[in-house]
Design a protein around this motif. Sequence first.
Motif, PDB file in Angstrom:
ATOM      1  N   MET A  28       0.840  -1.182   0.000  1.00 13.57           N
ATOM      2  CA  MET A  28       0.000   0.000   0.000  1.00 13.57           C
ATOM      3  C   MET A  28       0.882   1.240   0.000  1.00 13.57           C
ATOM      4  N   LYS A  29       0.502   2.225  -0.817  1.00 11.76           N
ATOM      5  CA  LYS A  29       1.236   3.485  -0.859  1.00 11.76           C
ATOM      6  C   LYS A  29       0.374   4.568  -0.224  1.00 11.76           C
ATOM      7  N   LEU A  30       0.936   5.196   0.798  1.00  9.68           N
ATOM      8  CA  LEU A  30       0.278   6.272   1.529  1.00  9.68           C
ATOM      9  C   LEU A  30       0.858   7.593   1.045  1.00  9.68           C
ATOM     10  N   LYS A  31      -0.001   8.498   0.572  1.00 10.47           N
ATOM     11  CA  LYS A  31       0.461   9.789   0.062  1.00 10.47           C
ATOM     12  C   LYS A  31      -0.264  10.904   0.799  1.00 10.47           C
ATOM     13  N   TYR A  32       0.482  11.926   1.212  1.00 10.09           N
ATOM     14  CA  TYR A  32      -0.057  13.037   1.996  1.00 10.09           C
ATOM     15  C   TYR A  32      -0.151  14.288   1.135  1.00 10.09           C
ATOM     16  N   TYR A  33      -1.305  14.947   1.202  1.00  6.69           N
ATOM     17  CA  TYR A  33      -1.542  16.170   0.440  1.00  6.69           C
ATOM     18  C   TYR A  33      -1.554  17.409   1.339  1.00  6.69           C
TER      19      TYR A  33
ATOM     20  N   ARG B  52      -3.255   3.833  -1.866  1.00  7.48           N
ATOM     21  CA  ARG B  52      -3.306   3.045  -3.095  1.00  7.48           C
ATOM     22  C   ARG B  52      -2.814   1.636  -2.783  1.00  7.48           C
ATOM     23  N   PHE B  53      -3.698   0.667  -2.946  1.00  9.17           N
ATOM     24  CA  PHE B  53      -3.389  -0.716  -2.592  1.00  9.17           C
ATOM     25  C   PHE B  53      -2.798  -1.460  -3.790  1.00  9.17           C
ATOM     26  N   ALA B  54      -2.255  -2.628  -3.522  1.00 10.80           N
ATOM     27  CA  ALA B  54      -1.542  -3.383  -4.560  1.00 10.80           C
ATOM     28  C   ALA B  54      -2.430  -3.691  -5.762  1.00 10.80           C
TER      29      ALA B  54
ATOM     30  N   GLY C 242      -6.732  -3.562   4.182  1.00 10.56           N
ATOM     31  CA  GLY C 242      -6.377  -4.052   2.865  1.00 10.56           C
ATOM     32  C   GLY C 242      -4.889  -4.340   2.795  1.00 10.56           C
ATOM     33  N   ASP C 243      -4.486  -5.214   1.905  1.00 13.48           N
ATOM     34  CA  ASP C 243      -3.071  -5.597   1.748  1.00 13.48           C
ATOM     35  C   ASP C 243      -2.470  -6.119   3.051  1.00 13.48           C
ATOM     36  N   GLY C 244      -3.295  -6.717   3.896  1.00 10.37           N
ATOM     37  CA  GLY C 244      -2.786  -7.236   5.162  1.00 10.37           C
ATOM     38  C   GLY C 244      -2.462  -6.169   6.180  1.00 10.37           C
ATOM     39  N   LEU C 245      -2.967  -4.941   5.971  1.00 13.09           N
ATOM     40  CA  LEU C 245      -2.689  -3.811   6.847  1.00 13.09           C
ATOM     41  C   LEU C 245      -3.987  -3.212   7.374  1.00 13.09           C
ATOM     42  N   THR C 246      -3.891  -2.563   8.522  1.00 15.30           N
ATOM     43  CA  THR C 246      -5.002  -1.791   9.068  1.00 15.30           C
ATOM     44  C   THR C 246      -4.543  -0.352   9.257  1.00 15.30           C
ATOM     45  N   ILE C 247      -5.258   0.558   8.605  1.00 15.80           N
ATOM     46  CA  ILE C 247      -4.966   1.978   8.671  1.00 15.80           C
ATOM     47  C   ILE C 247      -6.158   2.669   9.335  1.00 15.80           C
ATOM     48  N   VAL C 248      -5.896   3.526  10.303  1.00 11.39           N
ATOM     49  CA  VAL C 248      -6.951   4.308  10.952  1.00 11.39           C
ATOM     50  C   VAL C 248      -6.719   5.782  10.661  1.00 11.39           C
ATOM     51  N   HIS C 249      -7.769   6.443  10.181  1.00 13.93           N
ATOM     52  CA  HIS C 249      -7.753   7.893   9.966  1.00 13.93           C
ATOM     53  C   HIS C 249      -8.781   8.490  10.923  1.00 13.93           C
ATOM     54  N   LEU C 250      -8.341   9.393  11.795  1.00 10.84           N
ATOM     55  CA  LEU C 250      -9.208   9.893  12.858  1.00 10.84           C
ATOM     56  C   LEU C 250     -10.032  11.108  12.461  1.00 10.84           C
ATOM     57  N   GLY C 251      -9.886  11.612  11.234  1.00 12.94           N
ATOM     58  CA  GLY C 251     -10.632  12.795  10.846  1.00 12.94           C
ATOM     59  C   GLY C 251     -10.313  13.953  11.779  1.00 12.94           C
TER      60      GLY C 251
END
Length: 210
Positions: free
Chosen positions: A1-6, A14-16, A102-111
């Motif tokens: 997974m690619k994590l991109k910050y704006y 973006r997952f595999a 996704g992709d075997g990962l867990t990502i949390v976004h807290l808003g």
Amino acid sequence: MKLKYYGHACFTLRFASGTTLAIDPFDESVTYAPCDAICDAALLSHDHFDHNHTQSLRGDFVTIRQAGHYEVRNVRVTAVHSFHDKKRGALRGNNLIFRIEGDGLTIVHLGDLGHMPDDKQLQAISGADVMLIPIGGTYTIDTPEAEELIRLAQPKHAVAMHFRTPDYDFNTSTCEAFERDMQAVRMPREVEITPENLSSLPEAMILSYK
């Protein structure tokens, strides 16, 4: 997974498989380059101008802006209700926390989480591989609260967001205290994260927004 910050609270994941999620895109009043990603889903933590500007996004995407369980091309998204302030939404309304798998990962976004979570919310966000956490205060939890929440929720890695920078001067603190207290490492705006490379990444990160 690619994590991109704006910048601000906006990221793409973006997952595999190519599945791409855009989270909390902002409008032109936020003075970073806009998120113009081609995505499959737009995740909006709340309906404020600096988190809901789907007009900048591209592609045939669905919009997730209500609490519930969703699946986007084999990526699972759980949206958990919370508040934008310490008065149960009386000041700034509601907020969604996103737990993404996704992709075997867990990502949390807290808003724009504006309070320390209750037991149910804490259970939903605990044990993530990566937590995207606001630190700036005023509109969200501040840096000391973010550091306490990291201790409680025990993510493997924490990425700071929603703080003041030279390119967006709004009424929050900068990231310097988080960088000092958490020994956070400055990173490029895009980071590849896999189950295999997790252990090699810094535990606390500040991603570039340009």
